[in-house]
Design an enzyme around this catalytic site. Structure first.
Site, PDB file in Angstrom:
ATOM      1  N   HIS A 178       0.938  -1.359  -0.134  1.00 37.42           N
ATOM      2  CA  HIS A 178       0.064   0.005  -0.073  1.00 37.42           C
ATOM      3  C   HIS A 178       0.822   1.290   0.038  1.00 37.42           C
ATOM      4  O   HIS A 178       0.572   2.409  -0.809  1.00 37.42           O
ATOM      5  CB  HIS A 178      -1.003  -0.044   1.318  1.00 37.42           C
ATOM      6  N   GLN A 199     -18.064  -7.572  -1.095  1.00 30.61           N
ATOM      7  CA  GLN A 199     -17.132  -8.270  -2.258  1.00 30.61           C
ATOM      8  C   GLN A 199     -16.560  -9.560  -1.584  1.00 30.61           C
ATOM      9  O   GLN A 199     -15.643 -10.426  -2.056  1.00 30.61           O
ATOM     10  CB  GLN A 199     -15.853  -7.365  -2.628  1.00 30.61           C
ATOM     11  N   ARG A 239      -3.758 -10.356   4.330  1.00 31.40           N
ATOM     12  CA  ARG A 239      -4.271 -11.442   4.665  1.00 31.40           C
ATOM     13  C   ARG A 239      -3.018 -12.425   5.243  1.00 31.40           C
ATOM     14  O   ARG A 239      -3.041 -13.391   5.799  1.00 31.40           O
ATOM     15  CB  ARG A 239      -4.532 -12.460   3.365  1.00 31.40           C
TER      16      ARG A 239
HETATM   17  P1  AMP Z   1      -6.599  -4.165  -0.465  1.00 31.45           P
HETATM   18  O1  AMP Z   1      -6.219  -3.316   0.886  1.00 31.45           O
HETATM   19  O2  AMP Z   1      -5.898  -5.548  -0.400  1.00 31.45           O
HETATM   20  O3  AMP Z   1      -8.029  -3.980  -1.252  1.00 31.45           O
HETATM   21  O4  AMP Z   1      -5.467  -3.681  -1.233  1.00 31.45           O
HETATM   22  C1  AMP Z   1      -5.533  -2.089  -1.836  1.00 31.45           C
HETATM   23  C2  AMP Z   1      -4.603  -1.900  -3.064  1.00 31.45           C
HETATM   24  O5  AMP Z   1      -3.261  -2.125  -2.533  1.00 31.45           O
HETATM   25  C3  AMP Z   1      -5.195  -2.633  -4.197  1.00 31.45           C
HETATM   26  O6  AMP Z   1      -4.955  -1.941  -5.448  1.00 31.45           O
HETATM   27  C4  AMP Z   1      -4.121  -3.730  -4.390  1.00 31.45           C
HETATM   28  O7  AMP Z   1      -3.963  -4.224  -5.480  1.00 31.45           O
HETATM   29  C5  AMP Z   1      -2.676  -3.135  -3.607  1.00 31.45           C
HETATM   30  N1  AMP Z   1      -1.884  -4.170  -3.390  1.00 31.45           N
HETATM   31  C6  AMP Z   1      -2.320  -5.078  -2.273  1.00 31.45           C
HETATM   32  N2  AMP Z   1      -1.004  -5.886  -2.177  1.00 31.45           N
HETATM   33  C7  AMP Z   1       0.004  -5.274  -2.939  1.00 31.45           C
HETATM   34  C8  AMP Z   1       1.344  -5.353  -2.985  1.00 31.45           C
HETATM   35  N3  AMP Z   1       1.881  -6.552  -2.346  1.00 31.45           N
HETATM   36  N4  AMP Z   1       1.933  -4.579  -3.841  1.00 31.45           N
HETATM   37  C9  AMP Z   1       1.562  -3.581  -4.325  1.00 31.45           C
HETATM   38  N5  AMP Z   1       0.242  -3.313  -4.137  1.00 31.45           N
HETATM   39  C10 AMP Z   1      -0.637  -4.354  -3.450  1.00 31.45           C
END
Ligand code: AMP
Length: 271
Positions: A29, A53, A179
């Protein structure tokens, strides 16, 4: 940093760079935030654990929510706005449109998680509508999600610039994910195999140029609980053809009851 629960006129009058998240912030993030800072716009991070979702209630309930830690991290990074909406603000009665993620939304990750991508597109569309950002960034880690969001943006003529953030990994190769907090050390070791599998399949496919190469490989790793392993055309997100230039291999696995996804992109060298 302003912490807001609702969007106000000041925000609508500003040029916003939006980073939508579900919180439990990690370096992945943060790399999206760093990208955002290059644009010279006001940075807004949203944290919203979007229940629609999640196709399993336990997954929604167990999703990590360390909100105090997240606030501290974002304050230290000098983010302009942290948007933490309530569910009934995002999904106020009759005021939102449900987005259908179509055929692709039911394949791969969508096949194992019915309704997942409809939920993702619905919330992203709602965030776009509420905030009207100039630019928004999504990680390549969630490649199918990114593809579907880009398609939605195009189809609906939303005129928001969509930026792709590269996947940040631990030194073991494990892609960072909120996760991962739910995994034991042993689980994390297993999870790190996913990236190894992706690299091996890429190599095997590049050497042999046969689609069944990866099927052989997935059977070698049956014990780590692979859900699917697919090689696709990156530009169309469907099966590769002779015209395919860039490929993507997707993998999903369930390790210690935790659903993990990863992918790798590549081109074949010297046809
Ligand atoms: P989430 O909080 O999992 O919904 O992710 C929020 C954003 O962070 C989404 O656009 C994800 O694709 C991105 N994201 C999640 N994991 C990673 C990672 N390891 N590297 C870069 N971006 C990520």
């Amino acid at each position: 940093m302003k912490i807001i629960k609702e969007i106000n006129q000041d925000i609508l009058d500003s040029d916003i760079f939006l980073i939508p998240t579900m919180g439990a912030l990690h370096e992945g993030h943060l790399s999206l935030i760093e990208e955002g800072k290059k644009f010279g716009l006001l940075i807004m991070v949203s944290i919203f654990v979007n229940e629609i979702q999640f196709n399993q209630e336990e997954d929604f309930i167990s999703y990590p929510r360390p909100i105090e830690d997240d606030i501290k991290i974002l304050q230290d990074l000098n983010v302009d706005y942290l948007f933490i909406p309530e569910n009934n603000y995002i999904y106020s009665k009759n005021a939102f449109e449900t987005i259908d993620s179509g055929v692709l939304g039911k394949q791969y990750e969508g096949s194992s998680r019915p309704g997942h991508f409809d939920g993702v597109l619905t919330v992203v569309n709602r965030l776009f509508e509420l905030i009207n950002p100039k630019v928004a960034i999504f990680g390549k880690k969630d490649a199918q999600q990114l593809f579907l969001i880009k398609e939605m943006n195009k189809e609906r003529g939303l005129e928001i610039e969509i930026i792709e953030g590269k996947t940040i990994r631990e030194s073991s190769g494990l892609a960072l994910s909120s996760r991962n907090l739910l995994l034991s050390d042993r689980g994390k070791e297993k999870a790190a195999l996913l990236y190894r599998i992706l690299k091996e399949v890429k190599k095997e496919f590049s050497d042999r140029r046969e689609l069944d190469a990866f099927e052989l490989l997935s059977s070698r790793y049956l014990n780590i609980g692979i859900d699917y392993l697919e090689i696709l055309d990156l530009e169309t997100f469907s099966k590769p053809t002779e015209k395919t230039d860039k490929y993507i291999i997707l993998v999903a696995a369930i390790i210690e009851d935790v659903r993990l996804i990863d992918n790798i992109e590549f081109k074949l060298e010297d046809e």
